[in-house]
Design a protein around this motif. Structure first.
Motif, mmCIF file in Angstrom:
data_model
loop_
_atom_site.group_PDB
_atom_site.id
_atom_site.type_symbol
_atom_site.label_atom_id
_atom_site.label_comp_id
_atom_site.label_asym_id
_atom_site.label_seq_id
_atom_site.Cartn_x
_atom_site.Cartn_y
_atom_site.Cartn_z
ATOM 1 N N THR A 1 23.029 56.387 -5.454
ATOM 2 C CA THR A 1 24.134 57.336 -5.317
ATOM 3 C C THR A 1 24.667 57.768 -6.675
ATOM 4 N N ARG B 1 21.390 51.200 -2.868
ATOM 5 C CA ARG B 1 22.042 52.436 -2.434
ATOM 6 C C ARG B 1 23.117 52.856 -3.441
ATOM 7 N N PRO C 1 29.389 62.559 -2.513
ATOM 8 C CA PRO C 1 28.462 63.166 -3.481
ATOM 9 C C PRO C 1 28.640 64.670 -3.621
#
Length: 223
Positions: free
Chosen positions: A124, A120, A79
């Motif tokens: 993300t 998740r 990220p």
């Protein structure tokens, strides 16, 4: 020959939810999701169908778990990197994973009780855009545009009447035999593009993906 005793036999691996889910994915890969039944799944793992309900509550729970396994295979770049590069890599990975699990295309966004890996993944991807400064609304628009394109391309690719460049060329040649006289634009596209050496329909994916990412970038004032 001396018969083997119980002490000599290899211990049986206990059945688990993970083993059931992996077996279900393998069956769906081989025969399609429509062919997946609890009876066939039980046979695959060596138990009666009713024993499966110790590990999955019902068919919907089984599908939720299978989709979670598919999401596990998708690459999610760090990220901390550039949002555009990250989302491009993620999109390419989704398409690659769906080429291995073609049955999953219509199920990826349809689960009402998604698993932790699925959630998740969503979080993300949203985070890439939010950290880049996109508004909540533009993040939603971007996510929808990207995934509509990715899943739509994967679905179209799954339903094409060819799988290899050779098959693509054969089909184009067959169409040309009928179309050359009456459909000049179709003929031009086939001869000038599809029939060129090395053509692969899958290469069209990157062009469309970059158009969408560039559009998202402009919409966010980051061009």
């Amino acid at each position: 020959m001396t018969p083997r005793t119980g002490r000599d036999r290899a211990p049986r691996v206990p059945l688990s939810r993970e083993k059931v889910l992996h077996a279900a994915v393998a069956l769906a890969d081989e025969s399609g999701i429509e062919a997946l039944t609890m009876r066939k799944l039980g046979e695959a793992v060596g138990v009666e169908a009713m024993s499966l309900y110790t590990h999955v509550a019902n068919k919907e729970d089984l599908l939720d778990g299978m989709i979670d396994l598919v999401f596990e295979e998708i690459e999610l770049p760090s990220p901390e990197g550039d949002w555009k590069t990250a989302l491009r890599r993620r999109a390419i990975s989704v398409r690659l994973v769906l080429s291995r699990h073609r049955w999953a295309i219509g199920l990826m966004e349809s689960r009402t009780s998604p698993g932790p890996t699925t959630l998740r993944h969503f979080d993300t991807v949203i985070g890439y855009l939010r950290r880049a400064g996109f508004s909540v609304a533009l993040t939603a628009h971007a996510y929808s545009a990207l995934d509509s394109y990715i899943y739509g391309f994967a679905l179209q690719e799954r339903n094409l009447p060819f799988d290899t460049p050779g098959e693509t060329a054969d089909l184009a040649q067959a169409i040309l035999t009928q179309a050359a006289e009456h459909y000049p634009h179709l003929t031009e596209l086939a001869t000038e593009h599809v029939l060129r050496p090395g053509y692969d329909y899958g290469d069209e994916f990157a062009f469309g993906l970059d158009l969408i990412l560039d559009g998202i970038e402009r919409a966010g004032g980051r061009a």
